[in-house]
Design an enzyme around this catalytic site. Structure first.
Site, PDB file in Angstrom:
ATOM      1  N   ASP A 107       0.851  -1.188   0.000  1.00 47.30           N
ATOM      2  CA  ASP A 107       0.000   0.000   0.000  1.00 47.30           C
ATOM      3  C   ASP A 107       0.891   1.244   0.000  1.00 47.30           C
ATOM      4  O   ASP A 107       1.729   1.406   0.882  1.00 47.30           O
ATOM      5  CB  ASP A 107      -0.889  -0.013   1.250  1.00 47.30           C
ATOM      6  CG  ASP A 107      -1.975   1.045   1.238  1.00 47.30           C
ATOM      7  OD1 ASP A 107      -1.768   2.111   0.616  1.00 47.30           O
ATOM      8  OD2 ASP A 107      -3.029   0.814   1.854  1.00 47.30           O
ATOM      9  N   THR A 181       2.945 -11.374  -9.313  1.00 46.77           N
ATOM     10  CA  THR A 181       1.819 -11.356  -8.385  1.00 46.77           C
ATOM     11  C   THR A 181       0.552 -11.083  -9.201  1.00 46.77           C
ATOM     12  O   THR A 181       0.618 -10.795 -10.397  1.00 46.77           O
ATOM     13  CB  THR A 181       1.980 -10.248  -7.325  1.00 46.77           C
ATOM     14  OG1 THR A 181       1.845  -8.973  -7.968  1.00 46.77           O
ATOM     15  CG2 THR A 181       3.342 -10.327  -6.634  1.00 46.77           C
TER      16      THR A 181
END
Length: 202
Positions: A107, A181
């Site tokens: 984040d 990912t």
């Protein structure tokens, strides 16, 4: 990329032997840790490719961690484990040093007042230094250009050693076994550059 909240995820995780519950754990010397594992797409693939290496995924939230657990079960992985927890407590989780740490698409906390929450803020970097083997390496991947520059500045601030850095991981010459990912797969299809830093503390 958000998952719908699964009210049974935490119970299922705590019932699984793949989830560590008692700390510190007696981890192996070659342990590879991903901080912010999410659904575990990258880490479970690596665990399948390298059955002799121990892979541990740290994830704060149960719903994505449960997705990782299901992947690991489907693949019959014996070298993959999960920790439900926060990176701020990293030093309490392990008895032995970590060989490699992955920080993947963390984040960015874009608001200036939240800069201390970024996982590449100097206080977190010092935690990684404490748990990393003396020859260990941290790999950092992000699509966020601001977070990439912030990471470089923070690493310089604490005199960490940047082994390699690039703003275009998918088209660089750095030799690394890069497994995508979920976020990385999405950004790759959009031709979005992926920033990358390899660093250590020696």
């Amino acid at each position: 990329m958000r998952l719908r909240f699964n009210k049974n995820a935490e119970t299922s995780l705590m019932a699984s032997p793949m989830t560590f519950k008692d700390f510190p754990i007696d981890n192996k010397k070659n342990t590879i840790l991903e901080i912010g594992m999410g659904r575990g797409t990258m880490l479970t693939k690596l665990a399948l490719m390298h059955p002799d290496i121990e892979y541990i995924g740290l994830e704060k939230y149960s719903t994505p961690a449960y997705s990782a657990l299901k992947k690991a079960i489907d693949l019959n992985l014996e070298n993959f484990h999960i920790i439900i927890g926060d990176a701020i407590n990293l030093s309490t989780y392990f008895k032995n040093k970590i060989k490699t740490i992955w920080l993947t698409f963390s984040d960015p906390w874009p608001k200036k007042r939240h800069y201390k929450r970024r996982l590449v803020y100097r206080d977190f970097l010092k935690i990684y230094q404490n748990v990393l083997d003396k020859d260990g390496v941290v790999y950092f991947k992000t699509d966020n250009d601001m977070l990439y520059q912030f990471a470089i500045d923070e690493l310089k601030e604490i005199n960490a050693k940047i082994i390699y850095q690039t703003s275009d991981l998918h088209h660089c010459n750095f030799k690394i076994e890069n497994v995508f990912t979920d976020y990385e797969e999405k950004f790759n299809k959009l031709n979005k550059n992926i920033n990358f830093i390899a660093f250590t503390f020696n």
